[in-house]
Design a protein around this motif. Structure first.
Motif, PDB file in Angstrom:
ATOM      1  N   LEU A   1       3.602   0.803  13.321  1.00 44.92           N
ATOM      2  CA  LEU A   1       3.599   0.891  11.852  1.00 44.92           C
ATOM      3  C   LEU A   1       2.351   0.258  11.267  1.00 44.92           C
ATOM      4  O   LEU A   1       1.694   0.825  10.405  1.00 44.92           O
ATOM      5  N   GLU A   2       2.025  -0.945  11.757  1.00 44.69           N
ATOM      6  CA  GLU A   2       0.898  -1.684  11.189  1.00 44.69           C
ATOM      7  C   GLU A   2      -0.434  -1.023  11.583  1.00 44.69           C
ATOM      8  O   GLU A   2      -1.350  -0.955  10.783  1.00 44.69           O
TER       9      GLU A   2
ATOM     10  N   ILE B   1       4.466  -6.138  13.675  1.00 44.20           N
ATOM     11  CA  ILE B   1       3.548  -5.978  12.536  1.00 44.20           C
ATOM     12  C   ILE B   1       2.562  -7.151  12.489  1.00 44.20           C
ATOM     13  O   ILE B   1       1.366  -6.971  12.334  1.00 44.20           O
TER      14      ILE B   1
ATOM     15  N   PRO C   1       6.156   2.860   5.515  1.00 45.69           N
ATOM     16  CA  PRO C   1       6.401   1.469   5.098  1.00 45.69           C
ATOM     17  C   PRO C   1       7.539   0.871   5.932  1.00 45.69           C
ATOM     18  O   PRO C   1       8.451   1.602   6.338  1.00 45.69           O
TER      19      PRO C   1
ATOM     20  N   ALA D   1      -1.513  -7.264  12.641  1.00 43.45           N
ATOM     21  CA  ALA D   1      -2.214  -7.807  11.480  1.00 43.45           C
ATOM     22  C   ALA D   1      -3.163  -8.940  11.886  1.00 43.45           C
ATOM     23  O   ALA D   1      -4.253  -9.079  11.331  1.00 43.45           O
TER      24      ALA D   1
ATOM     25  N   MET E   1       0.840  -1.210   0.000  1.00 45.25           N
ATOM     26  CA  MET E   1       0.000   0.000   0.000  1.00 45.25           C
ATOM     27  C   MET E   1       0.871   1.254   0.000  1.00 45.25           C
ATOM     28  O   MET E   1       1.809   1.361   0.758  1.00 45.25           O
TER      29      MET E   1
ATOM     30  N   TYR F   1       2.276  10.960   2.557  1.00 46.39           N
ATOM     31  CA  TYR F   1       2.887  11.693   3.661  1.00 46.39           C
ATOM     32  C   TYR F   1       2.294  13.101   3.792  1.00 46.39           C
ATOM     33  O   TYR F   1       3.006  14.079   3.834  1.00 46.39           O
TER      34      TYR F   1
ATOM     35  N   THR G   1      -0.973   2.158  12.221  1.00 49.09           N
ATOM     36  CA  THR G   1      -1.182   3.508  11.671  1.00 49.09           C
ATOM     37  C   THR G   1      -0.901   3.589  10.183  1.00 49.09           C
ATOM     38  O   THR G   1      -1.365   4.523   9.537  1.00 49.09           O
ATOM     39  N   LYS G   2      -0.133   2.656   9.660  1.00 50.45           N
ATOM     40  CA  LYS G   2       0.349   2.702   8.266  1.00 50.45           C
ATOM     41  C   LYS G   2       1.063   4.028   7.982  1.00 50.45           C
ATOM     42  O   LYS G   2       0.977   4.573   6.885  1.00 50.45           O
TER      43      LYS G   2
ATOM     44  N   VAL H   1       1.974   4.855   0.841  1.00 45.90           N
ATOM     45  CA  VAL H   1       1.710   5.696   2.007  1.00 45.90           C
ATOM     46  C   VAL H   1       1.761   7.160   1.584  1.00 45.90           C
ATOM     47  O   VAL H   1       2.680   7.585   0.892  1.00 45.90           O
TER      48      VAL H   1
END
Lengths: 192, 357
Positions: free
Chosen positions: A142-143, A181, A149, A185, A1, A5, A145-146, A3
């Motif tokens: 990270l996972e 992550i 990467p 997930a 995906m 910014y 909020t995405k 991202v």
């Protein structure tokens, strides 16, 4: 995906001395600096090297950052049992709270925020390196909020640990990142 | 192209000094500014400079005096209790007109036990602290890039007027990381240091009586008339401030250092809610921008001082806007205790602004 910014990043890691709040903040700031025009990072900790409250505030934006400190943050990662209730209050409505529930026993009561319980410390101990707990939380961040990467974080870990004492932990930290992550997930809400 | 790097405020102090051609650093470690000494210890020997960790702050400030007296640019940095210990040599440098730069990364309270704590409690002390009755410039940056610029500016002001110049930061500014652009700032020509003690050979064997280093002043009224004339020149030429969204403000927040950053956010939050708040930020704490503040206060009609202390800046603001506008105060008791030591957050300032309007 892909991202985008364009969102403003505003994150707090609230832990105790030794939990890796500083390393978390430094790493996220370095990573953010690769995609955002402005970043700020404020460490705020008590005089105690170990066991005192330790907090870092990280912001990133394409526009100039007015204040590097704020009471409310979009995402808060908390590993401090004593700081948990305050951390819960400080999440912006609609924001995210990530709790290391192998350290913090309490549960959040707010319903206007998303809460993830991740036993980061326990998993880190089981894999043999308790020092990687903050990287598990970084992966979870990270996972959830995405925001970035994983490749950007991996590159940052490599470039910032090169030639330092952290180099020893390079592969363990990367493994921890992916563990975090995975945990998000595959996250399942506990039945209440 | 200038290089853009991530730097802490403390590292920015050291980098700026080197960019300003300063090759002499004397100091004694103290939280939250020891990183300045670490940087200098690492970098100065590479460029043939002198880094010296003294046995204490008092000695460091006398080393600063000695280096500066020889005409070299010299820096010391410390934090609140350290500035207290340096008072004697610093006062002497001001009296004897020996130019150097001192950075105070201020922290809260006394020497022990509060080392890691944020505070802006040095304001009155550093703007009025020295004995001898003579003022010296104090610059107050509010970002890492301003620290980098103002330390260079401090060296320029110091050499231009032959005056000790201080840069006042704090725990948050010193420890925080932001971007800065590495460059040398040009501030204009400087007078020759014909007063510097460089050995008899330097002036062809001629001796001069130029400095009152021993403290034995011969013409006291004349000496103070000279100092007063110099102070007036500094007031006329170096008074600096900045306003933010103040043009149409119904309430003017006055703040410096980290609380000015926090106040800027509060202004933006207020504006989002249709509340016309503005910010006035003194950049020189001495000379204090009295006239400009009075003008802006008159326009706004209401003033709120935000300061992480029991009130030092507030006194200067009150004296500047006396009779023009009411002055409200949000100080150290407005800290949230959420974080380790508590800070004044923008949300708390906004609450105060809403109550006042």
């Amino acid at each position: 995906m892909a991202v985008k910014y364009d969102k403003r990043v505003r994150v707090i890691f609230a832990g105790l001395g030794g939990h890796g709040a500083l390393a978390f903040g430094e790493l996220l700031t370095e990573a953010a600096a690769r995609s955002y025009k402005y970043v700020s990072f404020v460490p705020n900790y008590s005089p105690m090297m170990r066991g005192g409250e330790s907090e870092t505030m990280i912001a990133a934006s394409q526009e100039e950052i007015d204040s590097p400190v704020w009471r409310e943050a979009d995402v808060i990662i908390v590993t401090s049992p004593t700081g948990f209730r305050v951390a819960e209050q400080r999440v912006s409505p609609g924001g995210i709270l990530i709790v290391d529930d192998s350290v913090v026993r309490e549960k959040a009561v707010r319903e206007d925020i998303k809460v993830f319980y991740i036993p980061a410390r326990r998993i880190a101990c089981e894999t043999g390196d308790p020092l990687t707990a903050n990287f598990i939380l970084m992966g979870a961040y990270l996972e959830a909020t995405k925001a970035f990467p994983v490749e950007i974080l991996e590159e940052t870990i490599e470039s910032t640990s090169k030639g330092t004492s952290r180099e020893r932990l390079l592969s363990a930290n990367k493994r921890a990142l992916h563990e975090g992550i995975k945990l998000i997930a595959n996250y399942r809400e506990e039945p209440s | 192209m200038t290089e853009r790097i991530l730097s802490t405020g403390n590292d920015a102090v050291a980098r700026a000094a080197i960019y300003a051609g300063c090759k002499n650093y004397f100091g004694y470690p103290i939280t939250p500014q020891s990183e300045i000494a670490h940087y200098m210890a690492r970098e100065l020997p590479k460029i043939g400079g002198c880094f010296l960790q003294s046995e204490g702050e008092y000695a460091a400030a006398y080393m600063l005096l000695g280096a500066a007296l020889s005409g070299e640019r010299a820096l010391t940095s410390t934090s609140s209790p350290g500035v207290a210990l340096m008072q004697e040599p610093l006062s002497m440098m001001i009296t004897a007109e020996i130019p150097a730069v001192v950075v105070d990364t201020q922290r809260l309270g006394p020497g022990t036990g509060t080392g890691g704590q944020q505070g802006q409690t040095d304001y009155s002390f550093v703007t009025r602290g020295v004995y001898g009755g003579i003022h010296y410039p104090v610059l107050a940056p509010y970002s890492v890039s301003e620290i980098f610029e103002f330390v260079q500016l401090a060296f320029h002001i110091a050499d231009k007027y032959r005056v000790l110049t201080m840069v006042l930061t704090d725990f948050i500014l010193g420890r925080m990381t932001e971007y800065l652009e590495l460059k040398t700032f040009a501030f204009g020509p400087l007078p020759e240091k014909d007063w510097a003690l460089k050995g008899k050979a330097h002036k062809g064997g001629r001796t001069d009586f130029l400095l009152t280093v021993t403290g034995m002043m011969l013409d006291i009224p004349g000496f103070f008339a000279h100092q007063q004339e110099k102070s007036n020149r500094i007031i006329d030429s170096e008074t600096r401030y900045e306003t933010y969204k103040a043009e149409d403000a119904d309430l003017l927040i006055v703040a410096y250092g980290y609380t000015a950053r926090v106040s800027k956010r509060a202004v933006n939050m207020a504006r989002e809610q249709g509340i016309k708040a503005g910010l006035f930020r003194p950049i020189t704490l001495w000379p204090f921008p009295k006239e400009a503040l009075k003008r802006e206060a008159l326009k706004a009609g209401k003033v709120l001082v935000v300061e992480d202390s029991p009130g030092g800046l507030a006194e200067d603001v009150k004296s500047a806007v006396e009779g023009v506008s009411p002055v409200h105060f949000l100080g150290i008791q407005a800290r949230h205790t959420a974080s380790p030591e508590g800070l004044i957050f923008p949300e708390r300032i906004l609450q105060e602004v809403r109550e006042l309007l």
